[in-house]
Design a protein around this motif. Structure first.
Motif, PDB file in Angstrom:
ATOM      1  N   THR A   6      -7.350  18.921 -13.019  1.00 46.31           N
ATOM      2  CA  THR A   6      -7.095  17.617 -13.605  1.00 46.31           C
ATOM      3  C   THR A   6      -7.594  16.545 -12.639  1.00 46.31           C
ATOM      4  O   THR A   6      -7.289  16.594 -11.448  1.00 46.31           O
ATOM      5  N   TYR A   7      -8.346  15.588 -13.177  1.00 42.99           N
ATOM      6  CA  TYR A   7      -8.924  14.527 -12.369  1.00 42.99           C
ATOM      7  C   TYR A   7      -8.494  13.164 -12.889  1.00 42.99           C
ATOM      8  O   TYR A   7      -8.313  12.965 -14.086  1.00 42.99           O
ATOM      9  N   TYR A   8      -8.358  12.223 -11.959  1.00 42.94           N
ATOM     10  CA  TYR A   8      -8.056  10.831 -12.255  1.00 42.94           C
ATOM     11  C   TYR A   8      -9.045   9.963 -11.482  1.00 42.94           C
ATOM     12  O   TYR A   8      -9.473  10.332 -10.388  1.00 42.94           O
ATOM     13  N   ALA A   9      -9.374   8.807 -12.027  1.00 45.50           N
ATOM     14  CA  ALA A   9     -10.164   7.815 -11.299  1.00 45.50           C
ATOM     15  C   ALA A   9      -9.224   6.647 -11.033  1.00 45.50           C
ATOM     16  O   ALA A   9      -8.562   6.149 -11.948  1.00 45.50           O
ATOM     17  N   THR A  10      -9.140   6.233  -9.782  1.00 49.21           N
ATOM     18  CA  THR A  10      -8.231   5.144  -9.446  1.00 49.21           C
ATOM     19  C   THR A  10      -8.975   4.047  -8.690  1.00 49.21           C
ATOM     20  O   THR A  10      -9.952   4.301  -7.984  1.00 49.21           O
ATOM     21  N   SER A  20      -5.958  -0.090 -11.006  1.00 47.99           N
ATOM     22  CA  SER A  20      -6.018   0.615 -12.295  1.00 47.99           C
ATOM     23  C   SER A  20      -6.242   2.100 -12.066  1.00 47.99           C
ATOM     24  O   SER A  20      -6.658   2.525 -10.991  1.00 47.99           O
ATOM     25  N   GLN A  21      -5.941   2.844 -13.111  1.00 50.02           N
ATOM     26  CA  GLN A  21      -6.138   4.302 -13.079  1.00 50.02           C
ATOM     27  C   GLN A  21      -6.616   4.750 -14.445  1.00 50.02           C
ATOM     28  O   GLN A  21      -6.101   4.295 -15.467  1.00 50.02           O
ATOM     29  N   VAL A  22      -7.571   5.653 -14.460  1.00 47.08           N
ATOM     30  CA  VAL A  22      -8.094   6.231 -15.692  1.00 47.08           C
ATOM     31  C   VAL A  22      -7.882   7.735 -15.610  1.00 47.08           C
ATOM     32  O   VAL A  22      -8.075   8.349 -14.573  1.00 47.08           O
ATOM     33  N   GLY A  23      -7.514   8.306 -16.721  1.00 49.12           N
ATOM     34  CA  GLY A  23      -7.340   9.759 -16.729  1.00 49.12           C
ATOM     35  C   GLY A  23      -6.032  10.096 -17.394  1.00 49.12           C
ATOM     36  O   GLY A  23      -5.369   9.223 -17.946  1.00 49.12           O
ATOM     37  N   PRO A  24      -5.640  11.284 -17.411  1.00 50.03           N
ATOM     38  CA  PRO A  24      -6.310  12.401 -16.746  1.00 50.03           C
ATOM     39  C   PRO A  24      -7.446  12.988 -17.588  1.00 50.03           C
ATOM     40  O   PRO A  24      -7.460  12.889 -18.804  1.00 50.03           O
ATOM     41  N   VAL A  25      -8.381  13.605 -16.884  1.00 50.00           N
ATOM     42  CA  VAL A  25      -9.442  14.387 -17.509  1.00 50.00           C
ATOM     43  C   VAL A  25      -9.280  15.809 -16.973  1.00 50.00           C
ATOM     44  O   VAL A  25      -9.218  16.024 -15.768  1.00 50.00           O
ATOM     45  N   THR A  26      -9.166  16.767 -17.882  1.00 45.86           N
ATOM     46  CA  THR A  26      -9.009  18.161 -17.479  1.00 45.86           C
ATOM     47  C   THR A  26     -10.324  18.889 -17.650  1.00 45.86           C
ATOM     48  O   THR A  26     -10.956  18.820 -18.698  1.00 45.86           O
TER      49      THR A  26
END
Length: 136
Positions: A6-10, A20-26
């Motif tokens: 699982t990845y997040y962009a912060t 800000s935070q975007v995600g999660p992307v699995t």
């Protein structure tokens, strides 16, 4: 290695922009499919006649449209005789993805041989098709 991640962009924020935070992307990484084959020098040997089994382990490379041997992998050659499984040999594949095993048979009968790779963190498990040996 295979598994889910699982990845997040912060963005921590600064004087002009809020954090800000975007995600999660699995992302799911699957094990690479393998192929195991088994051949023998003679499928109908006589009692006490020596035969050589050769197992190969490889994966398909779609970029080059060719098989790639898997070196350094443990492969077991085993057989069944009268409904009982016997492990004959466990060896590590060479640079060509091969192992060999020499066998003599002490009695007549039909045996079914296989080559199996148990799999690891990167490559999927695989068992070859059955190879019928009829000793006469």
């Amino acid at each position: 290695s295979a598994g889910k991640r699982t990845y997040y962009a912060t963005f921590a924020g600064d004087n002009q922009h809020a954090k800000s935070q975007v995600g999660p992307v699995t992302v799911t990484v699957r094990k690479v499919q393998t192929t195991a084959t088994l051949t023998v020098s003679k499928t109908s040997p006589a009692v006490n006649q020596q035969v050589t089994f050769t197992a190969k382990l490889y994966r398909w490379n779609p970029t080059t449209n060719s098989d790639v041997p898997l070196a350094g992998k443990p492969v077991t050659i085993w057989h069944t005789y009268k409904g009982v499984r016997y492990n004959d040999v466990l060896k590590t594949t060479d640079a060509y993805g091969k192992i060999t095993f020499v066998q003599k048979f002490g009695s007549v009968g039909v045996r079914y041989y296989y080559a199996t790779f148990a799999g690891d963190t990167s490559y999927a498990e695989k068992t070859s098709s059955a190879l019928t040996i009829t000793v006469h």
